[in-house]
Design an enzyme around this catalytic site. Structure first.
Site, PDB file in Angstrom:
ATOM      1  N   LYS A  84     -25.940 -14.824  12.017  1.00 13.65           N
ATOM      2  CA  LYS A  84     -26.929 -14.018  11.455  1.00 13.65           C
ATOM      3  C   LYS A  84     -27.619 -13.105  12.550  1.00 13.65           C
ATOM      4  O   LYS A  84     -27.824 -11.905  12.522  1.00 13.65           O
ATOM      5  CB  LYS A  84     -27.707 -14.285  10.362  1.00 13.65           C
ATOM      6  CG  LYS A  84     -28.685 -15.575  11.083  1.00 13.65           C
ATOM      7  CD  LYS A  84     -29.968 -15.594  10.012  1.00 13.65           C
ATOM      8  CE  LYS A  84     -30.840 -16.280  10.813  1.00 13.65           C
ATOM      9  NZ  LYS A  84     -31.153 -17.633   9.860  1.00 13.65           N
ATOM     10  N   ARG A 144     -40.456 -23.110   3.430  1.00 15.25           N
ATOM     11  CA  ARG A 144     -39.411 -22.039   3.113  1.00 15.25           C
ATOM     12  C   ARG A 144     -38.600 -22.597   1.779  1.00 15.25           C
ATOM     13  O   ARG A 144     -39.022 -23.188   0.991  1.00 15.25           O
ATOM     14  CB  ARG A 144     -38.706 -21.503   4.177  1.00 15.25           C
ATOM     15  CG  ARG A 144     -38.195 -19.950   4.109  1.00 15.25           C
ATOM     16  CD  ARG A 144     -37.581 -19.329   5.325  1.00 15.25           C
ATOM     17  NE  ARG A 144     -36.447 -19.924   5.540  1.00 15.25           N
ATOM     18  CZ  ARG A 144     -35.423 -19.736   6.523  1.00 15.25           C
ATOM     19  NH1 ARG A 144     -35.801 -18.838   7.300  1.00 15.25           N
ATOM     20  NH2 ARG A 144     -34.203 -20.146   6.509  1.00 15.25           N
TER      21      ARG A 144
HETATM   22  C1  PLP Z   1     -31.603 -18.625  10.923  1.00 15.85           C
HETATM   23  C2  PLP Z   1     -31.223 -20.224  10.204  1.00 15.85           C
HETATM   24  C3  PLP Z   1     -30.765 -21.149  11.235  1.00 15.85           C
HETATM   25  C4  PLP Z   1     -30.525 -20.917  12.766  1.00 15.85           C
HETATM   26  O1  PLP Z   1     -31.850 -20.826  13.510  1.00 15.85           O
HETATM   27  P1  PLP Z   1     -31.972 -20.758  14.970  1.00 15.85           P
HETATM   28  O2  PLP Z   1     -33.356 -21.117  15.296  1.00 15.85           O
HETATM   29  O3  PLP Z   1     -31.338 -19.479  15.438  1.00 15.85           O
HETATM   30  O4  PLP Z   1     -30.982 -21.840  15.706  1.00 15.85           O
HETATM   31  C5  PLP Z   1     -30.426 -22.445  10.733  1.00 15.85           C
HETATM   32  N1  PLP Z   1     -30.654 -22.542   9.471  1.00 15.85           N
HETATM   33  C6  PLP Z   1     -31.270 -21.662   8.454  1.00 15.85           C
HETATM   34  C7  PLP Z   1     -31.451 -21.975   6.948  1.00 15.85           C
HETATM   35  C8  PLP Z   1     -31.313 -20.409   8.949  1.00 15.85           C
HETATM   36  O5  PLP Z   1     -31.749 -19.428   8.219  1.00 15.85           O
END
Ligand code: PLP
Length: 358
Positions: A39, A134
């Site tokens: 993402k 969250r």
């Molecule tokens: C964005 C996201 C990640 C990745 O996080 P980073 O800090 O970029 O490693 C992992 N798990 C979920 C659920 C996320 O939304």
């Protein structure tokens, strides 16, 4: 119209490959597998392919259009939908995701119906709340949730997961990871349900991982930022041997003049409804680069040379050029933080330029 030369983001695939391979080896040493989070880079197929080539077969994204983009580009990974689906998109989830993360029975019920219609099975990872507040089911309600889901046809629970340091800034510490392992054991025993994934978090889990002699049942992390920017995310410390400049942002000077440092005349709000304060530093070498908050989160850019960003509107960024001698047409290069990376990768105004050697 061909894309403009600037603004552009330069993406060094060799550096991303190095970071990915290093992290696969590091985490693999304690039997933790990785999902590559795409993402952050808008599901760019060029980057997804690099992750696959470096031994990360699972690609996770919070946007279905990004999963679609990667599939249609012929990327041969297994695809994880990394955000709890909305009720209105369950058919698309079935179509584009091999695994989705879930917390709501109403959604899983609808996924089950849609999976049956498509003669397929939707694998789910159940997200558990552990303090960051969250997504996640409260641990007390987990039993009940799993019991209900097990009655649904077309749904397979393949794992559990937790997320940290995204909303509340809560740390995935030893105790949290022990608690997760205990929940995993409880579920496996009580429901005779082997969990392929016990997913302990994201790039914020580095400190815990390095300190842990025993990672318990945690066998998976979902990494974005540390692959792309080479840092852990609790303190934004550089992870040894990783590149922090796999991405650089390049803009172009469109005005270069000596001007006062204090705006003059009667003053009200600026473009973003703020009344900014300025200090009178006399006459200043000022340049404007042709990029603004509409293209990238300017606050997340750090210039590589000794100049200072004074502020930005939608399409202009005003810079104290100091002694840099920047002239119209010169390029100015910046390092990016997470927000700047995310925003420039999704922006249609920012040209993406790939390179293949370090
Ligand atoms: C964005 C996201 C990640 C990745 O996080 P980073 O800090 O970029 O490693 C992992 N798990 C979920 C659920 C996320 O939304």
């Amino acid at each position: 119209m061909t894309l403009p030369h600037t603004p552009r983001i330069e993406i060094n695939l060799a550096k991303i490959a190095h970071n990915a391979a290093t992290l696969v080896e590091l985490y693999g040493a304690k039997n933790i597998g990785l999902m590559g989070v795409t993402k952050t880079v808008c599901g760019a197929p060029e980057i997804a392919q690099v992750l696959l080539d470096q031994g990360i077969p699972m690609l996770a994204d919070s946007k279905l259009v990004n999963l679609k983009r990667m599939r249609e580009a012929g990327i041969k990974g297994s695809f994880v939908y990394l955000r709890s689906p909305s009720l209105s998109e369950v058919e698309l989830v079935i179509q584009y995701a091999d695994i989705s993360i879930n917390t709501e029975l109403a959604v899983v019920t609808k996924l089950s119906e849609a999976a049956l219609v498509s003669h397929t099975v939707q694998n789910i990872i159940v997200m558990i709340e552990m303090g960051d507040l969250r997504e996640g089911i409260m641990p007390d309600n987990l039993d009940c949730f799993i019991q209900e889901v097990l009655t649904l046809k077309g749904i397979e629970i393949v794992g559990i997961g937790v997320n940290f340091a995204c909303f509340g800034g809560v740390k995935p510490d030893d105790q949290k990871m022990v608690d997760l392992s205990l929940l995993a054991s409880m579920i496996e025993t009580k429901f005779t349900l082997p969990l392929s994934f016990v997913s302990g978090g994201n790039s914020a889990n580095y400190e815990w991982f390095m300190g842990a002699t025993d990672v318990g049942k945690v066998n998976n992390l979902r990494l974005g930022e540390s692959i792309y920017l080479g840092r852990e995310t609790l303190n934004r410390l550089v992870i040894p041997e990783l590149y922090t400049d796999a991405f650089t942002f390049v803009s172009e000077v469109i005005e270069s003049k000596v001007k006062p440092s204090m705006p003059y005349g009667e003053r009200g709000q600026n473009a973003f409804g703020e009344v900014p304060q300025f200090e009178d530093r006399g006459l200043m070498n000022r340049v404007i680069v042709g990029v603004g908050n509409q293209d990238v989160v300017v606050a997340g850019l750090t210039p590589l040379i000794d100049i200072e960003i004074l502020g930005a509107s939608s399409d202009h960024t005003v810079i104290n050029a100091k002694d840099s001698n920047l002239r119209v047409g010169d390029e100015v290069t910046f390092n990016l933080n997470y927000g700047a990376l995310l925003s420039s990768m999704v922006s249609p105004y920012v040209t993406k330029k790939y390179s293949y050697v370090i």
